[in-house]
Design a protein around this motif. Structure first.
Motif, short mmCIF file in Angstrom:
data_model
loop_
_atom_site.label_atom_id
_atom_site.label_comp_id
_atom_site.label_asym_id
_atom_site.label_seq_id
_atom_site.Cartn_x
_atom_site.Cartn_y
_atom_site.Cartn_z
N GLN A 404 -17.05 62.17 10.21
CA GLN A 404 -17.70 63.03 11.18
C GLN A 404 -16.76 63.68 12.14
OE1 GLN A 404 -20.44 60.08 12.64
NE2 GLN A 404 -22.00 61.56 12.19
N ALA A 405 -15.55 63.55 11.90
CA ALA A 405 -14.60 64.04 12.87
C ALA A 405 -15.08 65.32 13.49
CB ALA A 405 -13.28 64.29 12.18
N THR A 406 -15.77 66.02 12.79
CA THR A 406 -16.22 67.28 13.29
C THR A 406 -16.92 67.23 14.58
OG1 THR A 406 -17.60 66.87 11.48
CG2 THR A 406 -16.63 69.00 11.63
N ALA A 407 -17.86 66.41 14.69
CA ALA A 407 -18.56 66.58 15.85
C ALA A 407 -19.45 65.64 16.46
CB ALA A 407 -19.46 67.63 15.53
N PRO A 408 -19.39 65.75 17.64
CA PRO A 408 -20.27 65.04 18.48
C PRO A 408 -21.51 65.77 18.37
CG PRO A 408 -18.52 66.10 19.63
CD PRO A 408 -18.37 66.38 18.20
N VAL A 409 -21.78 66.05 17.44
CA VAL A 409 -22.93 66.82 17.15
C VAL A 409 -24.01 66.78 18.15
CG1 VAL A 409 -24.58 67.18 15.51
CG2 VAL A 409 -22.47 66.03 14.96
N SER A 410 -24.90 67.48 17.95
CA SER A 410 -26.03 67.46 18.80
C SER A 410 -27.07 66.75 18.08
CB SER A 410 -26.50 68.84 18.90
OG SER A 410 -26.53 69.34 17.63
N ILE A 411 -26.87 65.61 17.98
CA ILE A 411 -27.75 64.84 17.23
C ILE A 411 -29.11 65.08 17.49
CG2 ILE A 411 -28.36 62.61 17.06
CD1 ILE A 411 -25.61 62.20 17.65
N PRO A 412 -29.33 65.54 18.25
CA PRO A 412 -30.57 65.82 18.83
C PRO A 412 -31.64 65.78 17.98
CG PRO A 412 -29.16 67.38 18.42
CD PRO A 412 -28.47 66.18 18.16
N VAL A 413 -32.55 65.78 18.65
CA VAL A 413 -33.77 65.56 18.11
C VAL A 413 -34.11 66.64 17.26
CG1 VAL A 413 -35.95 65.32 18.85
CG2 VAL A 413 -34.06 64.90 20.29
N GLY A 414 -34.15 66.38 16.10
CA GLY A 414 -34.51 67.43 15.20
C GLY A 414 -35.88 67.87 15.49
N PRO A 415 -36.09 69.05 15.35
CA PRO A 415 -37.40 69.61 15.65
C PRO A 415 -38.45 68.81 14.94
CG PRO A 415 -36.03 71.06 14.31
CD PRO A 415 -35.18 69.94 14.74
N GLU A 416 -38.17 68.52 13.79
CA GLU A 416 -39.16 67.79 13.03
C GLU A 416 -39.46 66.46 13.68
OE1 GLU A 416 -35.58 66.55 10.04
OE2 GLU A 416 -37.65 66.24 9.54
N LEU A 417 -38.44 65.90 14.16
CA LEU A 417 -38.62 64.56 14.69
C LEU A 417 -39.49 64.50 15.90
CD1 LEU A 417 -35.10 63.28 14.17
CD2 LEU A 417 -37.16 62.99 12.80
N ALA A 418 -38.96 65.06 16.94
CA ALA A 418 -39.71 64.92 18.16
C ALA A 418 -40.22 66.22 18.65
CB ALA A 418 -38.84 64.30 19.22
N GLY A 419 -39.80 67.19 18.03
CA GLY A 419 -40.23 68.47 18.51
C GLY A 419 -39.49 68.79 19.77
N ILE A 420 -38.63 67.94 20.12
CA ILE A 420 -37.87 68.17 21.33
C ILE A 420 -36.77 69.13 21.06
CG2 ILE A 420 -36.43 67.10 23.06
CD1 ILE A 420 -37.81 64.51 22.41
N GLY A 421 -36.43 69.22 19.88
CA GLY A 421 -35.35 70.07 19.44
C GLY A 421 -34.46 70.60 20.53
N ASN A 422 -33.63 69.79 20.98
CA ASN A 422 -32.72 70.26 22.00
C ASN A 422 -31.35 70.21 21.42
OD1 ASN A 422 -32.25 67.69 21.64
ND2 ASN A 422 -31.83 67.26 23.77
N GLY A 423 -31.16 70.72 20.38
CA GLY A 423 -29.86 70.58 19.72
C GLY A 423 -28.72 71.07 20.54
N ASN A 424 -28.61 70.57 21.69
CA ASN A 424 -27.47 70.96 22.49
C ASN A 424 -26.35 70.03 22.16
OD1 ASN A 424 -28.35 68.64 23.29
ND2 ASN A 424 -28.53 69.12 25.45
N GLU A 509 -32.12 72.63 6.13
CA GLU A 509 -31.88 73.81 6.95
C GLU A 509 -30.72 73.59 7.90
OE1 GLU A 509 -34.65 71.85 8.19
OE2 GLU A 509 -35.31 71.93 6.12
N LYS A 510 -30.70 72.39 8.44
CA LYS A 510 -29.66 72.12 9.44
C LYS A 510 -28.56 71.27 8.84
CE LYS A 510 -32.51 72.58 13.45
NZ LYS A 510 -32.75 72.11 14.82
N ARG A 511 -28.19 71.65 7.77
CA ARG A 511 -27.19 70.85 7.09
C ARG A 511 -25.92 70.72 7.93
NH1 ARG A 511 -25.12 71.29 0.87
NH2 ARG A 511 -23.63 69.59 1.03
#
Length: 529
Positions: A404-424, A509-511
């Motif tokens: 994952q070296a790439t990233a501290p991704v925005s693990i965020p809540v996938g829209p599907e998951l919580a609908g919170i989708g804050n992929g910041n 979609e969010k690969r």
DNA sequence: TGTGCCGGGCG
DNA sequence: CGCCCGGCACA
């Protein structure tokens, strides 16, 4: 009834002088106490004040007799007062000195008696008073009140005017000491119950309790203070536990008392949870407080002897103890359970258990005077409790593994998951540290010891929501870690984790949000099973 | 059928 | 080594 207590205590007496005190104080049943005291003095020379009076008598008597006494007091149930009197009588008969002692005690200018141990005798008298005066001055005040009462009853008060004065203070001190110690001990219940059970109505009880509580908090409580506050160990889980344990303990150890006392105990809120807790797994040890002396012994008598001989330079042979040793040692509890269990304890209760360990150190330092050993005990103990209430937040560490070296991704809540989708692309803790999302977002990684690769705490939140089946596996996962590839259908092939992987979580979609491993069709590094 | 991931290939 | 994918095992 009462005798029971006595019995119990007497048996325990060796190391628990306090029990007597409580008992006595609460009810002012000196005689019993005395008997106990005598026993104690003979056996361990613990707290001298009270005992001192009799001590000579005891010494004078043949060892057998002594034993009989002690036993007698313990064995003769029901004969509380009678016992005492009998004993006294015994003493008198067999040992003239004993009576003499009493007299002496009562009247300072006591001439006669003792040709036998004049020197030592005098010694005692002088010493106790002085010594006691110094130390537990705190307690004195409180105890002073009680002491008098106690004194009166036992011995024919008329004889003992003088002793009263001096004794009381000494008594109080030591009693308090003992009491304090007791309280801190696992056996605390013993102490508590007696006092509460016997005479609830007696006002003395209250005071006594108070005294205890104060002394307890001041001297011994150090340990506990951190325990309760530091770790944020929400008392929630522990109290109930301890109670239960306590009860069981009582049942096992003093089945007799339980029935009566159990109810009483409930009323007795004083320090309830903690002491009880200790009881279970705590072993009481006595640590020498002498400068540069780390000696720890399992028995008070032992430590006293140690102090007396090594530090105080007293004569090893003599049982005599002026009680001074008391101030040079302290009691500590060692949590046997935790010791055995070790930090690695696999607390089934919570996978997050691993987290707490890092925290331990702090508590240790906090309890300055308390013994390290004891602390360790508690510490290890704490985790399990803690873990429950305090989830993994403490030790969350977001790691990006090689893949994952790439990233501290925005693990965020996938829209599907919580609908919170804050992929910041915010790091874990930062953004949505609320409730579910937290754990989910940043699959917390807990470092488990050195060896351990990394223990992953399964994303608890959203991910799981989707796949309820996951939950049950949580515990299993740990095992899996320990024993990789439990089941290998096809050779080395992984079992295939049940957890949602990046693909599922983020979707095709969010690969780009997938962990690299997932992207490469490798074992997911983010949601590990 | 979809998913997880091993095994392997390519640059 | 990073990246990608074929293909199998599993749910």
């Amino acid at each position: 009834m009462e005798s029971k207590y006595i019995l119990e205590k007497s048996s325990v007496g060796t190391r628990v002088g306090g029990a007597d005190f409580n008992y006595r104080a609460g009810r002012s049943v000196l005689r019993d106490t005395r008997v106990l005291m005598v026993e104690k003095s003979s056996s361990m020379q613990a707290y001298t004040h009270g005992p001192i009076l009799y001590k000579f008598a005891v010494d004078d008597l043949p060892s057998e007799v002594k034993k009989d006494w002690s036993k007698g007091s313990g064995l003769t149930p029901g004969g509380r007062i009678l016992q005492d009197t009998e004993k006294t009588g015994l003493r008198d008969q067999k040992d003239p000195g004993s009576t003499g002692i009493l007299k002496r005690a009562s009247s300072t200018p006591n001439p006669g008696l003792n040709g036998q141990l004049p020197g030592s005798y005098m010694h005692l008298d002088t010493r106790n008073p002085g010594k006691q005066a110094e130390p537990a001055s705190n307690f004195k005040a409180a105890q002073g009140q009680h002491a008098p009462q106690a004194e009166k009853q036992p011995l024919s008060s008329s004889h003992i005017p003088v002793p009263r004065n001096r004794k009381p203070s000494g008594h109080a001190d030591k009693e308090v000491m003992a009491a304090t110690v007791l309280t801190s001990l696992s056996t605390s219940p013993l102490v508590l119950y007696p006092s509460s059970a016997p005479t609830v109505s007696d006002p003395a009880n209250k005071t006594w309790k108070e005294v205890l509580s104060t002394s307890y908090s001041s001297s011994t409580s150090g340990n506990w203070s951190w325990d309760a506050s530091d770790q944020s160990v929400p008392s929630t889980p522990s109290p109930p536990l301890s109670n239960d344990n306590n009860k069981s303990f009582l049942l096992s150890s003093q089945s007799d008392d339980v029935s009566e006392d159990a109810t009483e105990s409930t009323h007795f809120m004083f320090e309830d949870p903690i002491p009880r807790k200790r009881k279970n797994s705590m072993k009481v040890m006595f640590k020498c407080l002498w400068k540069n002396c780390e000696k720890v012994l399992s028995t008070s008598s032992g430590i006293q002897r140690h102090i007396r001989t090594v530090h105080l330079g007293r004569n090893t042979d003599s049982d005599y103890s002026d009680g001074e040793e008391d101030f040079y040692y302290t009691e500590i509890e060692v949590n046997m359970d935790s010791l055995t269990e070790g930090l690695s304890s696999l607390t089934p209760t919570s996978p997050t258990t691993t987290g707490p360990p890092p925290i331990f150190p702090s508590p240790l330092s906090d309890a300055s005077h308390s013994e390290h050993i004891s602390m360790n005990g508690f510490q290890s103990h704490a985790p399990s409790l803690l873990s429950q209430s305090a989830p993994s937040t403490l030790c969350h560490i977001r790691t990006d593994h090689a893949y994952q070296a790439t990233a501290p991704v925005s693990i965020p809540v996938g829209p599907e998951l919580a609908g919170i989708g804050n992929g910041n692309g915010i790091g874990p803790g930062t953004g949505t540290e609320n409730g579910i999302s937290v754990s989910w977002q940043s699959p917390p990684y807990i470092f488990k010891g050195v060896s351990g690769p990394v223990t992953h705490v399964r994303p608890v939140g959203l991910g799981e929501k989707r796949q309820p089946s996951v939950t049950p596996h949580t515990p299993v996962k740990n095992q899996a870690l320990n024993m990789p590839a439990p089941k290998s259908t096809s050779g080395t092939r992984k079992p295939r984790g049940e957890a949602k992987k990046c693909r599922k979580v983020y979707g095709m979609e969010k690969r780009d949000m997938w962990c690299t491993a997932c992207r490469w069709k490798k074992a997911c590094q983010r949601f590990i099973d």
